[in-house]
Design a protein around this motif. Structure first.
Motif, PDB file in Angstrom:
ATOM      1  N   GLU A 159      41.739  42.518  27.175  1.00  0.00           N
ATOM      2  CA  GLU A 159      42.878  41.615  27.364  1.00  0.00           C
ATOM      3  C   GLU A 159      43.498  41.790  28.749  1.00  0.00           C
ATOM      4  O   GLU A 159      44.732  41.942  28.867  1.00  0.00           O
ATOM      5  CB  GLU A 159      43.939  41.865  26.282  1.00  0.00           C
ATOM      6  N   LEU A 161      44.289  39.866  31.170  1.00  0.00           N
ATOM      7  CA  LEU A 161      45.142  38.822  31.750  1.00  0.00           C
ATOM      8  C   LEU A 161      46.391  38.552  30.919  1.00  0.00           C
ATOM      9  O   LEU A 161      47.224  37.739  31.320  1.00  0.00           O
ATOM     10  CB  LEU A 161      44.340  37.521  31.895  1.00  0.00           C
ATOM     11  N   SER A 162      46.540  39.219  29.793  1.00  0.00           N
ATOM     12  CA  SER A 162      47.595  38.832  28.854  1.00  0.00           C
ATOM     13  C   SER A 162      48.997  39.148  29.345  1.00  0.00           C
ATOM     14  O   SER A 162      49.971  38.565  28.865  1.00  0.00           O
ATOM     15  CB  SER A 162      47.354  39.505  27.497  1.00  0.00           C
ATOM     16  N   ARG A 169      47.826  33.666  35.348  1.00  0.00           N
ATOM     17  CA  ARG A 169      46.712  33.894  34.424  1.00  0.00           C
ATOM     18  C   ARG A 169      45.579  32.905  34.695  1.00  0.00           C
ATOM     19  O   ARG A 169      44.405  33.276  34.696  1.00  0.00           O
ATOM     20  CB  ARG A 169      47.204  33.776  32.981  1.00  0.00           C
ATOM     21  N   VAL A 170      45.928  31.651  34.942  1.00  0.00           N
ATOM     22  CA  VAL A 170      44.913  30.643  35.258  1.00  0.00           C
ATOM     23  C   VAL A 170      44.210  30.985  36.566  1.00  0.00           C
ATOM     24  O   VAL A 170      42.984  30.887  36.681  1.00  0.00           O
ATOM     25  CB  VAL A 170      45.556  29.242  35.328  1.00  0.00           C
ATOM     26  N   ARG A 173      41.998  34.054  36.063  1.00  0.00           N
ATOM     27  CA  ARG A 173      40.855  33.680  35.233  1.00  0.00           C
ATOM     28  C   ARG A 173      39.724  33.138  36.097  1.00  0.00           C
ATOM     29  O   ARG A 173      38.562  33.517  35.944  1.00  0.00           O
ATOM     30  CB  ARG A 173      41.319  32.645  34.213  1.00  0.00           C
ATOM     31  N   THR A 191      39.655  38.967  24.257  1.00  0.00           N
ATOM     32  CA  THR A 191      40.866  38.147  24.325  1.00  0.00           C
ATOM     33  C   THR A 191      41.134  37.508  22.967  1.00  0.00           C
ATOM     34  O   THR A 191      40.225  37.344  22.148  1.00  0.00           O
ATOM     35  CB  THR A 191      40.735  37.056  25.395  1.00  0.00           C
ATOM     36  N   ASP A 193      42.855  34.597  23.300  1.00  0.00           N
ATOM     37  CA  ASP A 193      43.152  33.282  23.864  1.00  0.00           C
ATOM     38  C   ASP A 193      41.879  32.436  23.888  1.00  0.00           C
ATOM     39  O   ASP A 193      40.969  32.680  24.677  1.00  0.00           O
ATOM     40  CB  ASP A 193      43.708  33.462  25.282  1.00  0.00           C
ATOM     41  N   THR A 195      41.363  29.380  24.892  1.00  0.00           N
ATOM     42  CA  THR A 195      41.126  28.665  26.145  1.00  0.00           C
ATOM     43  C   THR A 195      40.489  29.586  27.180  1.00  0.00           C
ATOM     44  O   THR A 195      39.540  29.206  27.882  1.00  0.00           O
ATOM     45  CB  THR A 195      42.446  28.089  26.698  1.00  0.00           C
ATOM     46  N   GLU A 196      40.999  30.798  27.273  1.00  0.00           N
ATOM     47  CA  GLU A 196      40.435  31.799  28.176  1.00  0.00           C
ATOM     48  C   GLU A 196      38.961  32.039  27.857  1.00  0.00           C
ATOM     49  O   GLU A 196      38.107  32.122  28.752  1.00  0.00           O
ATOM     50  CB  GLU A 196      41.232  33.088  28.043  1.00  0.00           C
ATOM     51  N   LEU A 200      35.875  31.176  30.476  1.00  0.00           N
ATOM     52  CA  LEU A 200      35.240  32.317  31.124  1.00  0.00           C
ATOM     53  C   LEU A 200      33.809  32.575  30.691  1.00  0.00           C
ATOM     54  O   LEU A 200      32.975  32.978  31.492  1.00  0.00           O
ATOM     55  CB  LEU A 200      36.048  33.591  30.827  1.00  0.00           C
TER      56      LEU A 200
END
Length: 343
Positions: A159, A161-162, A169-170, A173, A191, A193, A195-196, A200
């Motif tokens: 995790e 980028l959390s 974060r974007v 990423r 993660t 997330d 979307t992440e 990725l």
């Protein structure tokens, strides 16, 4: 290049089994994302690979070596934690080089490699500072440089980028994906997330309650979910799920349903509100997000459905509409197990 394999790996804390005979592999040079909700066992996977937690059953192989019984320092992995875990009393340069110096790498060589790693991740201008003088994004770059400098067989990212705000974060990423592509390194990124994960990953492993629910490319996870859990977890809003025999208008080529309890799943974009003979529904509320709008509907039989429509043509709250579902974009799941129905 190096890969990673977990074969039948289980892990337990006291009397609670956290991982249940997990079979999972990261191919050489792959960015594998382990995705799941809190408590799914994602971080435990990384800790078992790193040797920070023991596997109660199964074997762990890194770069073709069985490392199951090796202590962490002999596994040649680098781990980036959510908290970054930087030493506050050391400079950035000293933080990056620390892992080399404790392994008796000559100080001059360690500092040269630290500078090279810092340049790779874009933090070479920070080498004289201390962590307390850095922003969250800068600390993240330092943590990545510290992992990179060891030249590991596998990068483990828990995790990472959390703790960053959405904009950063974007940005990070995209930088992390670019770094992976430049290095060609094997990375396992954890993660919650979705979307992440979709942005990725080369492949995604979806975990649920310590078990692997599905492994596939982002497109496979999105387009052909293996279970109702994956269907609900990946996607925002989540996939609509109804009893397959619910009285909802099916548009397009809709073959007869098999005689067994099934659920039908369809994403909001598969819902139409202009079906001439559609199922009656009432609009409960509408959320506008840029050019799109999400209409939350209640069908006549009481089932709830979300539809994605152009914001310019969105219905009004309490409006009566007729709902259809493009059957070509629908999915069938067994009602008892939740697994995907295969004719």
């Amino acid at each position: 290049m190096s890969g990673l394999t977990l074969a039948g790996v289980s892990a337990a804390y006291r009397d609670a089994t956290v991982l249940h005979e997990v079979d999972l592999a990261a191919r050489p040079g792959e960015l594998l994302v382990v995705l799941g909700p809190s408590g799914a066992g994602k971080s435990t996977v990384l800790r078992v690979v790193a040797g920070l937690e023991p596997a109660t059953t199964g074997r762990v192989h890194i770069a073709g070596r069985d490392v199951t019984d090796l202590r962490p320092g002999l596994r040649n992995v680098s781990m980036v934690f959510q908290s970054y875990a930087l030493f506050p009393h050391l400079s950035v340069a000293e933080n990056i080089a620390f892992g080399l110096e404790v392994r008796d790498v000559p100080r001059r060589t360690a500092r040269e490699r630290a500078r090279a790693a810092a340049e790779t991740v874009g933090c070479a201008g920070l080498l004289g500072r201390r962590p307390g003088q850095l922003s969250g994004g800068e600390r993240q770059r330092v943590a990545l440089a510290r992992a990179l400098v060891r030249e590991p067989d596998v990068f483990l990212l828990d995790e990472p980028l959390s703790n960053l705000d959405l904009t950063l974060r974007v940005e990070m990423r995209a930088e992390l994906r670019a770094l992976h592509d430049r290095l060609g390194a094997t990375m396992v990124h954890v993660t919650h997330d979705q979307t992440e994960a979709l942005v990725l990953a080369d492949r995604i492993a979806v975990l649920r309650d310590g078990r692997v629910e599905q492994v596939g490319t982002p497109e496979q996870i999105w387009r052909t979910p293996a279970s109702t859990f994956v269907a609900r977890f990946v996607g925002s809003p989540a996939m609509n799920l109804l009893p397959a025999d619910a009285a909802v208008c099916r548009t397009g080529d809709a073959p007869p349903l098999p005689e067994q309890p099934l659920e039908v799943g369809f994403r909001p974009e598969a819902v139409t509100l202009d079906a001439a003979e559609g199922t009656p529904a009432t609009v409960d509320r509408v959320e506008v997000i840029g050019e799109d709008a999400y209409a939350y509907l209640t069908l006549a039989a009481g089932h709830r459905v979300v539809a994605r429509v152009p914001a310019a043509r969105r219905p009004a709250r309490d409006e009566s509409v007729r709902v259809g579902v493009r059957w070509a974009d629908a999915h069938l799941f067994h009602a008892d197990s939740g697994r995907r129905y295969v004719p």
